[in-house]
Enzyme design. Structure first.
Site, PDB file in Angstrom:
ATOM      1  N   LYS A  77      41.471  46.768  38.970  1.00 48.15           N
ATOM      2  CA  LYS A  77      41.280  47.054  40.807  1.00 48.15           C
ATOM      3  C   LYS A  77      41.686  48.697  40.648  1.00 48.15           C
ATOM      4  O   LYS A  77      41.050  49.493  39.879  1.00 48.15           O
ATOM      5  CB  LYS A  77      42.604  46.463  41.472  1.00 48.15           C
ATOM      6  CG  LYS A  77      42.773  45.143  41.050  1.00 48.15           C
ATOM      7  CD  LYS A  77      43.416  44.327  42.214  1.00 48.15           C
ATOM      8  CE  LYS A  77      43.685  42.733  41.549  1.00 48.15           C
ATOM      9  NZ  LYS A  77      44.277  41.921  42.808  1.00 48.15           N
TER      10      LYS A  77
ATOM     11  N   GLY B 192      47.435  38.140  43.155  1.00 49.22           N
ATOM     12  CA  GLY B 192      48.556  39.503  43.354  1.00 49.22           C
ATOM     13  C   GLY B 192      49.861  38.731  43.964  1.00 49.22           C
ATOM     14  O   GLY B 192      50.546  39.688  44.435  1.00 49.22           O
TER      15      GLY B 192
ATOM     16  N   HIS C 263      34.399  39.770  44.990  1.00 51.99           N
ATOM     17  CA  HIS C 263      35.787  39.546  44.843  1.00 51.99           C
ATOM     18  C   HIS C 263      36.479  39.466  46.269  1.00 51.99           C
ATOM     19  O   HIS C 263      35.867  39.959  47.365  1.00 51.99           O
ATOM     20  CB  HIS C 263      36.538  40.804  44.328  1.00 51.99           C
ATOM     21  CG  HIS C 263      37.938  40.718  43.818  1.00 51.99           C
ATOM     22  ND1 HIS C 263      38.861  40.639  44.759  1.00 51.99           N
ATOM     23  CD2 HIS C 263      38.699  40.233  42.836  1.00 51.99           C
ATOM     24  CE1 HIS C 263      40.182  40.329  44.275  1.00 51.99           C
ATOM     25  NE2 HIS C 263      39.790  40.235  42.909  1.00 51.99           N
TER      26      HIS C 263
ATOM     27  N   SER D 270      47.038  35.455  39.713  1.00 51.34           N
ATOM     28  CA  SER D 270      48.378  35.530  39.115  1.00 51.34           C
ATOM     29  C   SER D 270      48.506  34.868  37.766  1.00 51.34           C
ATOM     30  O   SER D 270      49.455  34.226  37.373  1.00 51.34           O
ATOM     31  CB  SER D 270      49.510  34.795  40.186  1.00 51.34           C
ATOM     32  OG  SER D 270      49.570  35.639  41.175  1.00 51.34           O
TER      33      SER D 270
ATOM     34  N   GLU E 221      38.962  40.795  47.876  1.00 54.82           N
ATOM     35  CA  GLU E 221      39.313  41.835  48.276  1.00 54.82           C
ATOM     36  C   GLU E 221      38.138  42.618  48.961  1.00 54.82           C
ATOM     37  O   GLU E 221      38.191  43.393  49.926  1.00 54.82           O
ATOM     38  CB  GLU E 221      40.112  42.700  47.305  1.00 54.82           C
ATOM     39  CG  GLU E 221      41.448  42.185  46.904  1.00 54.82           C
ATOM     40  CD  GLU E 221      42.198  42.586  45.838  1.00 54.82           C
ATOM     41  OE1 GLU E 221      41.602  43.512  45.177  1.00 54.82           O
ATOM     42  OE2 GLU E 221      42.942  41.874  45.517  1.00 54.82           O
TER      43      GLU E 221
ATOM     44  N   ASN F 113      40.652  42.823  35.631  1.00 57.11           N
ATOM     45  CA  ASN F 113      40.341  43.405  36.718  1.00 57.11           C
ATOM     46  C   ASN F 113      41.365  44.689  36.982  1.00 57.11           C
ATOM     47  O   ASN F 113      42.260  44.154  37.682  1.00 57.11           O
ATOM     48  CB  ASN F 113      40.008  42.609  37.981  1.00 57.11           C
ATOM     49  CG  ASN F 113      39.798  43.352  39.376  1.00 57.11           C
ATOM     50  OD1 ASN F 113      39.581  44.459  39.153  1.00 57.11           O
ATOM     51  ND2 ASN F 113      39.800  42.757  40.333  1.00 57.11           N
TER      52      ASN F 113
ATOM     53  N   GLU G   8      38.877  32.062  42.499  1.00 55.16           N
ATOM     54  CA  GLU G   8      40.053  32.828  42.858  1.00 55.16           C
ATOM     55  C   GLU G   8      40.695  32.334  43.958  1.00 55.16           C
ATOM     56  O   GLU G   8      40.255  32.979  45.274  1.00 55.16           O
ATOM     57  CB  GLU G   8      39.691  34.270  42.632  1.00 55.16           C
ATOM     58  CG  GLU G   8      39.141  34.950  41.336  1.00 55.16           C
ATOM     59  CD  GLU G   8      39.596  36.162  41.269  1.00 55.16           C
ATOM     60  OE1 GLU G   8      40.327  36.535  40.255  1.00 55.16           O
ATOM     61  OE2 GLU G   8      39.406  37.113  41.831  1.00 55.16           O
TER      62      GLU G   8
HETATM   63  C1  PEP Z   1      42.156  39.722  40.711  1.00 54.52           C
HETATM   64  O1  PEP Z   1      42.299  40.778  40.841  1.00 54.52           O
HETATM   65  O2  PEP Z   1      41.018  39.079  40.562  1.00 54.52           O
HETATM   66  C2  PEP Z   1      43.446  38.918  40.441  1.00 54.52           C
HETATM   67  C3  PEP Z   1      43.406  37.496  40.158  1.00 54.52           C
HETATM   68  O3  PEP Z   1      44.561  39.430  40.490  1.00 54.52           O
HETATM   69  P1  PEP Z   1      46.156  39.150  39.918  1.00 54.52           P
HETATM   70  O4  PEP Z   1      45.828  38.356  38.426  1.00 54.52           O
HETATM   71  O5  PEP Z   1      46.999  40.060  39.945  1.00 54.52           O
HETATM   72  O6  PEP Z   1      46.368  37.825  40.845  1.00 54.52           O
END
Ligand code: PEP
Length: 251
Positions: free
Chosen positions: A11, A172, A94, A211, A96, A9, A166
């Protein structure tokens, strides 16, 4: 055994020149692996990255889609458009999107249905906040988000989902869930899937996101119900992302 899948992803990151280098390095790095790999990139770069992935074994994904089919929805991008430019996958729900764009479970379901109707595989994200985890509510929240999607799909459609757990507090932050924490939730998700689609639940990839990096991937993938990852930050670093793909393949 479940299919293995690592989805990037990106982003809201990327540039025409940077994408070319990153995609080329990922294409080369995963060429000989057996697991599925998908790059979910910002809308403006779908066509560019799609052409960079041509003749590779990597799928193209988007990070969102409209809940509407077509028409007067300025700024929106439809499932049919994503299919038209070569997408195979799309991230839906997601955290976000849920947080910054107010996406409810009902909107997530509508998007899942649009995606599937257009022939896209939705990567559906579920996960709890830190407060919800601390209140002992993780399973209730995650399974509730899942049921909201299952409730609107027939059995055949439920079998065509990719689910990503998630935890919001891990996204993040550099603070991934421990393999044991993630496994506990994945086992609950697998149980809910089994109740819905029977033994085929064991074939469906359950991704962990939050992460994931080159150092923690192997321990996460050693868990019996963690079949892959949705990777944000580390997917912008070709070497780290390829390491994660190798870790899932070597399990
Ligand atoms: C994500 O954007 O879905 C995500 C898991 O980000 P990160 O790996 O940076 O935590």
């Amino acid at each position: 055994m479940a299919r293995k899948l690592v989805a990037a992803n990106w982003k809201m990151n990327g540039s025409v020149s940077g994408n070319a280098e990153l995609a080329a390095r990922v294409v080369e790095g995963v060429a000989s692996l057996a697991s599925e790999v998908v790059l979910c990139v910002p809308f403006p770069y779908l066509v560019q990255v799609g052409s960079l992935l041509e003749h590779s074994r990597i799928g193209l994904g988007a990070q969102d889609l409209s809940e509407h089919e077509a028409g007067a929805y300025t700024g929106e991008v439809s499932a049919a458009m994503l299919k038209d430019v070569g997408c195979s996958h799309v991230v839906v729900g997601h955290s976000e999107r849920r947080k910054y764009h107010g996406e409810s479970d009902a909107v997530v379901l509508a998007k899942v249905r649009r995606a599937q109707a257009a022939g896209l595989v939705p990567i559906v994200c579920v996960g709890e906040s830190r407060e919800q985890r601390e209140a002992g509510d993780t399973e209730r929240v995650v399974l509730g988000q899942l049921e909201a999607v299952f409730g609107g799909l027939d059995d055949a459609a439920a079998r065509r989902l990719v689910l990503a757990y998630e935890p919001i507090w891990a996204i993040g932050t550099g603070l991934a869930a421990t393999p044991e924490m993630a496994q506990a939730v994945h086992a609950s998700i697998r149980g809910a899937l089994r109740a819905r689609v029977g033994d085929e639940a064991d074939d469906l990839p359950l991704l962990y996101g939050g992460s994931v990096n080159a150092d923690n991937a192997q321990a996460l993938f050693a868990m019996p119900d963690i079949d892959g990852a949705l990777v944000g930050g580390a997917s912008l670093d070709a070497e780290a992302f390829v390491s994660i793909c190798i870790a899932v393949s070597g399990r």
